[in-house]
Design an enzyme around this catalytic site. Structure first.
Site, PDB file in Angstrom:
ATOM      1  CB  SER A   1      49.382  35.448  37.515  1.00 50.85           C
ATOM      2  OG  SER A   1      49.519  34.548  38.601  1.00 50.85           O
TER       3      SER A   1
ATOM      4  CG  HIS B   1      44.949  35.911  37.351  1.00 48.49           C
ATOM      5  ND1 HIS B   1      43.670  35.651  36.889  1.00 48.49           N
ATOM      6  CD2 HIS B   1      45.514  34.696  37.569  1.00 48.49           C
ATOM      7  CE1 HIS B   1      43.483  34.342  36.820  1.00 48.49           C
ATOM      8  NE2 HIS B   1      44.573  33.743  37.229  1.00 48.49           N
TER       9      HIS B   1
ATOM     10  CG  ASP C   1      46.764  32.118  39.691  1.00 45.13           C
ATOM     11  OD1 ASP C   1      47.752  32.653  39.149  1.00 45.13           O
ATOM     12  OD2 ASP C   1      45.709  31.831  39.085  1.00 45.13           O
TER      13      ASP C   1
ATOM     14  CG  MET D   1      46.679  27.362  43.304  1.00 49.13           C
ATOM     15  SD  MET D   1      48.340  27.056  42.688  1.00 49.13           S
ATOM     16  CE  MET D   1      48.310  27.977  41.157  1.00 49.13           C
TER      17      MET D   1
ATOM     18  CG  HIS E   1      42.161  31.027  38.484  1.00 47.40           C
ATOM     19  ND1 HIS E   1      43.224  30.625  37.691  1.00 47.40           N
ATOM     20  CD2 HIS E   1      41.234  30.034  38.378  1.00 47.40           C
ATOM     21  CE1 HIS E   1      42.941  29.444  37.146  1.00 47.40           C
ATOM     22  NE2 HIS E   1      41.757  29.067  37.549  1.00 47.40           N
TER      23      HIS E   1
ATOM     24  CG  MET F   1      42.980  27.022  40.065  1.00 45.29           C
ATOM     25  SD  MET F   1      44.656  27.416  39.570  1.00 45.29           S
ATOM     26  CE  MET F   1      44.819  29.038  40.320  1.00 45.29           C
TER      27      MET F   1
ATOM     28  CG  MET G   1      42.712  26.535  33.331  1.00 50.51           C
ATOM     29  SD  MET G   1      43.585  27.884  34.156  1.00 50.51           S
ATOM     30  CE  MET G   1      45.268  27.348  34.162  1.00 50.51           C
TER      31      MET G   1
ATOM     32  N   GLY H   1      47.899  24.741  38.575  1.00 49.94           N
ATOM     33  CA  GLY H   1      48.623  24.365  39.783  1.00 49.94           C
ATOM     34  C   GLY H   1      49.982  25.020  39.916  1.00 49.94           C
TER      35      GLY H   1
ATOM     36  N   GLY I   1      52.922  28.068  38.082  1.00 45.18           N
ATOM     37  CA  GLY I   1      53.332  29.031  37.064  1.00 45.18           C
ATOM     38  C   GLY I   1      54.521  28.457  36.299  1.00 45.18           C
TER      39      GLY I   1
ATOM     40  CG  ASP J   1      45.478  31.569  34.028  1.00 43.23           C
ATOM     41  OD1 ASP J   1      44.792  31.301  35.024  1.00 43.23           O
ATOM     42  OD2 ASP J   1      46.666  31.903  34.079  1.00 43.23           O
ATOM     43  N   GLY J   2      48.101  30.825  31.482  1.00 42.31           N
ATOM     44  CA  GLY J   2      49.141  29.824  31.556  1.00 42.31           C
ATOM     45  C   GLY J   2      50.076  29.865  30.362  1.00 42.31           C
ATOM     46  N   GLY J   3      51.365  30.180  30.636  1.00 41.78           N
ATOM     47  CA  GLY J   3      52.364  30.191  29.561  1.00 41.78           C
ATOM     48  C   GLY J   3      52.227  31.350  28.589  1.00 41.78           C
TER      49      GLY J   3
HETATM   50  C1  DX5 Z   1      48.194  28.334  37.000  1.00 38.68           C
HETATM   51  C2  DX5 Z   1      47.588  29.699  37.194  1.00 38.68           C
HETATM   52  C3  DX5 Z   1      48.175  30.765  36.291  1.00 38.68           C
HETATM   53  C4  DX5 Z   1      49.681  30.925  36.449  1.00 38.68           C
HETATM   54  C5  DX5 Z   1      50.215  31.722  35.294  1.00 38.68           C
HETATM   55  O1  DX5 Z   1      47.418  27.369  37.597  1.00 38.68           O
HETATM   56  O2  DX5 Z   1      46.186  29.674  37.007  1.00 38.68           O
HETATM   57  O3  DX5 Z   1      47.514  31.994  36.516  1.00 38.68           O
HETATM   58  O4  DX5 Z   1      49.973  31.544  37.647  1.00 38.68           O
HETATM   59  O5  DX5 Z   1      51.602  31.757  35.377  1.00 38.68           O
HETATM   60  P1  DX5 Z   1      52.552  31.722  34.080  1.00 38.68           P
HETATM   61  O6  DX5 Z   1      52.209  32.973  33.280  1.00 38.68           O
HETATM   62  O7  DX5 Z   1      53.908  31.739  34.668  1.00 38.68           O
HETATM   63  O8  DX5 Z   1      52.233  30.477  33.316  1.00 38.68           O
HETATM   64 ZN    ZN Z   2      45.182  31.676  37.109  1.00 43.17          ZN
END
Ligand code: DX5
Ligand code: ZN
Length: 220
Positions: free
Chosen positions: A9, A34, A36, A38, A67, A69, A140, A145, A147, A178-180
């Site tokens: 990402s 990826h 993101d 927002m 993605h 959002m 998710m 919102g 990273g 996606d996330g963590g």
């Molecule tokens: C959060 C995004 C993710 C995020 C992932 O809303 O959709 O794609 O950027 O970042 P990490 O891997 O740091 O959690």
């Molecule tokens: Zn994402």
């Protein structure tokens, strides 16, 4: 078993040298990139728009997994298609303010792969009616919102159900987490049926991108 896809990402990349970062993760073995997007309304953060997706497009031939959002994804869709997106993920929550089935159809009509994303608080039942209309289901594993947040293991129940649905319908459905995502949470996600790993912090904050991506894969 579906191919394991690693999708860095770029939200975690160093934007002062974004072109270099894109080249570096491509050389390091990324499968997709990826992006993101927002809007400060659907999520409490503002990232970037079609202009940055276009910029990334010019730097790589890798598939761009966008993605969204944002609210009113249907309105902005043509701009991301024009910018070079290969897959576009939109959210199912009513706060996204669009006709989900119509938007998914428009994504496919535009020649892109259609992805449906849902937040941790959104039950699996909300995406179930759309599973036969999408190419990618994005689970998710953090609230969207930002990273750098902690992975929510309780989301694995959704990944498992999605994989069961994919197998029982023999559908070519990709299942994204996606996330963590890091080597440990990647392993757990794959064990539960995910095959697309989106990772920002664990790749772009690593000293060696090749090692970071290999470690995520190593979890296979
Ligand atoms: C959060 C995004 C993710 C995020 C992932 O809303 O959709 O794609 O950027 O970042 P990490 O891997 O740091 O959690
Ligand atoms: Zn994402």
């Amino acid at each position: 078993m579906q191919e394991l896809i690693v999708a860095p990402s770029i939200l975690a990349a160093d934007f002062s040298r974004l072109a270099e970062e894109v080249h570096a993760i491509e050389e390091a073995g990324a499968d997709w990139i990826h992006c993101d997007v927002m809007d400060g309304h659907f999520v409490d953060n503002i990232s970037f728009g079609p202009m940055i997706v276009d910029l990334v497009r010019k730097q790589t031939k890798l598939p761009l997994d966008v993605h969204l959002m944002i609210q009113h994804a249907d309105h902005y869709l043509p701009r991301f298609v024009k910018a070079g997106a290969n897959s576009i993920n939109v959210h199912v929550e009513p706060e996204a303010k669009h006709d989900v089935a119509k938007t998914l159809g428009a994504i496919r009509d535009a020649g892109c792969r259609a992805g449906l994303a849902f937040n941790p608080a959104t039950p699996f039942e909300k995406v179930e009616p759309f599973l036969d209309k999408i190419d990618i289901l994005l689970v998710m594993t953090v609230h969207p919102g930002f990273g750098g947040q902690s992975f929510r293991p309780e989301m694995m129940a959704k990944v498992k159900r999605a994989r069961e649905w994919q197998k029982s319908h023999e559908a070519p459905l990709e299942i994204t987490v996606d996330g963590g995502i890091n080597p440990e949470t990647a392993r757990l996600s794959i064990q539960n049926g995910a095959n697309v790993l989106v990772a920002g912090t664990s790749i772009f904050h690593a000293t060696d991108y090749t090692d970071a991506i290999r470690e995520l894969r190593g979890s296979e």
